[in-house]
Write a protein that holds these residues in place. Structure first.
Motif, PDB file in Angstrom:
ATOM      1  N   ASN A 115      12.652   5.297  -2.095  1.00  0.00           N
ATOM      2  CA  ASN A 115      12.671   6.602  -1.430  1.00  0.00           C
ATOM      3  C   ASN A 115      12.686   6.382   0.079  1.00  0.00           C
ATOM      4  N   LEU A 116      13.875   6.033   0.593  1.00  0.00           N
ATOM      5  CA  LEU A 116      14.015   5.557   1.965  1.00  0.00           C
ATOM      6  C   LEU A 116      14.947   6.439   2.786  1.00  0.00           C
ATOM      7  N   THR A 117      14.575   6.607   4.069  1.00  0.00           N
ATOM      8  CA  THR A 117      15.448   7.279   5.020  1.00  0.00           C
ATOM      9  C   THR A 117      15.470   6.487   6.318  1.00  0.00           C
ATOM     10  N   LEU A 118      16.668   6.241   6.831  1.00  0.00           N
ATOM     11  CA  LEU A 118      16.831   5.554   8.105  1.00  0.00           C
ATOM     12  C   LEU A 118      16.845   6.588   9.226  1.00  0.00           C
ATOM     13  N   LEU A 119      15.970   6.398  10.213  1.00  0.00           N
ATOM     14  CA  LEU A 119      15.853   7.316  11.339  1.00  0.00           C
ATOM     15  C   LEU A 119      16.369   6.602  12.585  1.00  0.00           C
ATOM     16  N   THR A 120      17.569   6.966  13.040  1.00  0.00           N
ATOM     17  CA  THR A 120      18.254   6.180  14.068  1.00  0.00           C
ATOM     18  C   THR A 120      18.060   6.704  15.494  1.00  0.00           C
ATOM     19  N   GLU A 139       0.823  -1.217   0.000  1.00  0.00           N
ATOM     20  CA  GLU A 139       0.000   0.000   0.000  1.00  0.00           C
ATOM     21  C   GLU A 139       0.859   1.270   0.000  1.00  0.00           C
ATOM     22  N   PHE A 140       2.146   1.147   0.348  1.00  0.00           N
ATOM     23  CA  PHE A 140       3.027   2.314   0.385  1.00  0.00           C
ATOM     24  C   PHE A 140       4.185   2.176  -0.601  1.00  0.00           C
ATOM     25  N   LYS A 141       3.986   1.372  -1.619  1.00  0.00           N
ATOM     26  CA  LYS A 141       5.035   1.195  -2.629  1.00  0.00           C
ATOM     27  C   LYS A 141       5.335   2.534  -3.295  1.00  0.00           C
ATOM     28  N   ASN A 142       6.630   2.768  -3.515  1.00  0.00           N
ATOM     29  CA  ASN A 142       7.136   3.973  -4.186  1.00  0.00           C
ATOM     30  C   ASN A 142       6.892   5.267  -3.407  1.00  0.00           C
ATOM     31  N   GLU A 143       6.451   5.166  -2.160  1.00  0.00           N
ATOM     32  CA  GLU A 143       6.194   6.358  -1.345  1.00  0.00           C
ATOM     33  C   GLU A 143       7.414   6.694  -0.482  1.00  0.00           C
ATOM     34  N   LYS A 144       7.486   7.948  -0.066  1.00  0.00           N
ATOM     35  CA  LYS A 144       8.549   8.382   0.845  1.00  0.00           C
ATOM     36  C   LYS A 144       8.350   7.684   2.193  1.00  0.00           C
ATOM     37  N   THR A 145       9.348   6.913   2.607  1.00  0.00           N
ATOM     38  CA  THR A 145       9.202   6.018   3.754  1.00  0.00           C
ATOM     39  C   THR A 145      10.380   6.142   4.705  1.00  0.00           C
ATOM     40  N   GLY A 146      10.073   6.149   5.993  1.00  0.00           N
ATOM     41  CA  GLY A 146      11.097   6.151   7.016  1.00  0.00           C
ATOM     42  C   GLY A 146      11.195   4.791   7.687  1.00  0.00           C
ATOM     43  N   ILE A 147      12.396   4.474   8.167  1.00  0.00           N
ATOM     44  CA  ILE A 147      12.631   3.258   8.940  1.00  0.00           C
ATOM     45  C   ILE A 147      13.121   3.681  10.316  1.00  0.00           C
ATOM     46  N   LEU A 148      12.289   3.557  11.319  1.00  0.00           N
ATOM     47  CA  LEU A 148      12.653   3.929  12.679  1.00  0.00           C
ATOM     48  C   LEU A 148      13.316   2.720  13.343  1.00  0.00           C
ATOM     49  N   ALA A 149      14.624   2.644  13.217  1.00  0.00           N
ATOM     50  CA  ALA A 149      15.371   1.486  13.721  1.00  0.00           C
ATOM     51  C   ALA A 149      16.848   1.827  13.719  1.00  0.00           C
ATOM     52  N   ASN A 150      17.630   0.908  14.272  1.00  0.00           N
ATOM     53  CA  ASN A 150      19.072   1.081  14.306  1.00  0.00           C
ATOM     54  C   ASN A 150      19.717  -0.297  14.333  1.00  0.00           C
ATOM     55  N   GLY A 151      20.984  -0.363  14.021  1.00  0.00           N
ATOM     56  CA  GLY A 151      21.720  -1.613  14.122  1.00  0.00           C
ATOM     57  C   GLY A 151      21.187  -2.719  13.230  1.00  0.00           C
ATOM     58  N   ASP A 152      21.280  -3.945  13.726  1.00  0.00           N
ATOM     59  CA  ASP A 152      20.886  -5.116  12.934  1.00  0.00           C
ATOM     60  C   ASP A 152      19.401  -5.106  12.595  1.00  0.00           C
ATOM     61  N   GLN A 153      18.595  -4.555  13.491  1.00  0.00           N
ATOM     62  CA  GLN A 153      17.160  -4.475  13.218  1.00  0.00           C
ATOM     63  C   GLN A 153      16.896  -3.628  11.975  1.00  0.00           C
ATOM     64  N   ALA A 154      17.622  -2.528  11.854  1.00  0.00           N
ATOM     65  CA  ALA A 154      17.484  -1.678  10.680  1.00  0.00           C
ATOM     66  C   ALA A 154      17.935  -2.402   9.423  1.00  0.00           C
ATOM     67  N   MET A 155      19.048  -3.093   9.515  1.00  0.00           N
ATOM     68  CA  MET A 155      19.592  -3.786   8.339  1.00  0.00           C
ATOM     69  C   MET A 155      18.735  -4.974   7.929  1.00  0.00           C
ATOM     70  N   HIS A 156      17.934  -5.486   8.844  1.00  0.00           N
ATOM     71  CA  HIS A 156      16.976  -6.531   8.489  1.00  0.00           C
ATOM     72  C   HIS A 156      15.811  -5.953   7.684  1.00  0.00           C
ATOM     73  N   LEU A 157      15.311  -4.807   8.130  1.00  0.00           N
ATOM     74  CA  LEU A 157      14.141  -4.195   7.484  1.00  0.00           C
ATOM     75  C   LEU A 157      14.472  -3.532   6.150  1.00  0.00           C
ATOM     76  N   LEU A 158      15.613  -2.883   6.077  1.00  0.00           N
ATOM     77  CA  LEU A 158      15.920  -2.045   4.920  1.00  0.00           C
ATOM     78  C   LEU A 158      15.834  -2.770   3.578  1.00  0.00           C
ATOM     79  N   PRO A 159      16.435  -3.941   3.383  1.00  0.00           N
ATOM     80  CA  PRO A 159      16.328  -4.591   2.074  1.00  0.00           C
ATOM     81  C   PRO A 159      14.883  -4.936   1.702  1.00  0.00           C
ATOM     82  N   LEU A 160      14.074  -5.320   2.709  1.00  0.00           N
ATOM     83  CA  LEU A 160      12.681  -5.686   2.444  1.00  0.00           C
ATOM     84  C   LEU A 160      11.869  -4.480   1.989  1.00  0.00           C
TER      85      LEU A 160
END
Length: 299
Positions: free
Chosen positions: A167-172, A139-160
Motif C-alpha cells: 500500500n504505497l504512494t510516491l510523493l514527489t 513496525e509499519f508492515k502492510n500499512e498505508k505508507t508514503g515515500i517522500l523522494a524523487n528520482g533514483d533515491q525514490a527507486m532505491h527505497l521503493l523496492p525495499l
C-alpha cells in the motif's frame, strides 16, 4: 587530566564502542559528547541483536555505564569547537574553553539531519516519519505508507518498502524525475504518485494520521519514509585537513582511517548505513586500529 592517549569526539554508539575497545586495552581515553543524539526522538531501536525494541537512550546509557567501568576512560559533556594538529598529536578546544591534547583523535559525532520545512514533520521524525526500512519498516508492515523522494533515491527505497507493504504512494513534491522504464515498474507494482507539495503532516504526538497537500486535498498515511539531507555538526575536521567523500561524509579507508595520520572516524559521519549496529561495529574497528597504532609506536 588534560592530556590523553586518545580523544573521542562523540559519545553515542560509535564513540562508546571505540572507547570500550580502547579502555580494555588500558588506553587513557577522553570522550567528549554534546548530549544531543540524532535519534533522541526515536521510541525504539530495531535490527540490533540483543537490543531489538529497546529505546535508543537506554542502549546508550547502558553502553556508557559499561564503558566507564574502565577507570582509564573519562567522559565529559561539552561541544568541540576547534582542533589543531600538534607535532606529536592533537589539541582540542571545547565550547566551555577547555583544552585537551591527545596522541590520536577519533571523530564519532554523527551528522545533523536537515528536515524539510513541512509543518508537523519534525514532530513525526524518527517516530512515523522514518528513514530506514531495516530500522523501522517491520513496525509499519502492510500499512498505508508514503515515500517522500524523487528520482533514483525514490527507486532505491521503493523496492525495499514494497517488500514490507504493498500500500504505497510516491510523493514527489513536484514533477516526477523518473524514466519511462521506472514509471512502468511503478504501474506494475500499483504504486501511486502524488506530485502536489505537502503542506502538513497531521499527527498525534508524532504518530502520523493524515497528509495535507497544497491543493487542499488530504490522504491518510500511517508512515512516511524520507531520506533527508544532512550537514556535519562542525567544520573543524575539514579545518584540520580531513577530506570528504562524494556524499559529504568524512572519507575513510576500510580501517576507518581518515587522510590525516592519527585521525580516525566512525559511525554516521562516515557511512550511509545509519544504524546502531553499524555505528557500533565501526567504532569497534576504530578502537582496535587506534590501539594497534599506539602499540606499534612504542614496541
Amino acid at each position: 587530566m588534560k592530556s590523553y592517549e586518545v580523544i573521542i569526539v562523540g559519545g553515542s554508539y560509535a564513540g562508546l564502542s571505540a572507547a570500550m575497545a580502547l579502555g580494555r586495552s588500558l588506553r587513557h581515553v577522553l570522550i567528549i559528547d554534546s548530549g544531543n543524539p540524532c535519534n533522541k526522538q526515536t521510541p525504539h531501536s530495531h535490527n540490533f541483536i540483543t537490543q531489538d525494541g529497546e529505546t535508543p537512550s537506554k542502549i546508550a546509557a547502558k553502553a556508557k555505564e559499561q564503558v566507564l567501568n574502565y577507570k582509564n576512560v573519562q567522559f565529559i559533556e561539552d561541544v568541540v569547537v576547534n582542533g589543531k594538529k600538534l607535532p606529536n598529536g592533537f589539541e582540542i578546544l571545547t565550547k566551555s574553553l577547555q583544552k585537551f591534547t591527545s596522541k590520536k583523535l577519533v571523530l564519532a559525532m554523527g551528522i545533523k539531519d536537515v528536515l524539510p520545512k513541512i509543518k508537523g514533520f519534525e514532530a513525526c521524525w524518527g517516530i512515523t516519519a522514518i528513514h530506514c526500512p531495516y530500522c523501522h519498516g517491520y513496525e509499519f508492515k502492510n500499512e498505508k505508507t508514503g515515500i517522500l523522494a524523487n528520482g533514483d533515491q525514490a527507486m532505491h527505497l521503493l523496492p525495499l518498502v514494497h517488500n514490507l507493504t504493498k500500500n504505497l504512494t510516491l510523493l514527489t513534491q513536484g514533477k516526477p524525475d523518473i524514466t519511462e522504464q521506472q514509471r512502468t515498474k511503478l504501474i506494475k507494482n500499483n504504486v501511486g504518485i502524488r506530485t502536489q507539495a505537502i503542506v502538513e503532516l497531521i499527527h498525534e504526538n508524532g504518530h502520523l494520521k493524515t497528509i495535507l497537500f497544497e491543493d487542499g486535498s488530504i490522504e491518510h498515511f500511517t508512515a512516511l519514509y524520507a531520506q533527508v539531507p544532512f550537514k556535519l555538526h562542525s567544520n573543524f575536521p575539514m579545518e584540520m585537513g580531513c577530506q570528504l567523500d562524494e556524499t559529504g561524509r568524512l572519507q575513510v579507508n576500510p580501517f576507518q582511517q581518515t587522510n590525516i595520520k592519527g585521525i580516525y572516524a566512525c559511525g554516521d559521519l562516515t557511512s550511509r548505513m545509519r544504524s546502531v549496529a553499524y555505528a557500533s561495529a565501526t567504532g569497534n574497528i576504530v578502537g582496535a586500529m587506534v590501539n594497534m597504532e599506539l602499540a606499534n609506536e612504542v614496541f
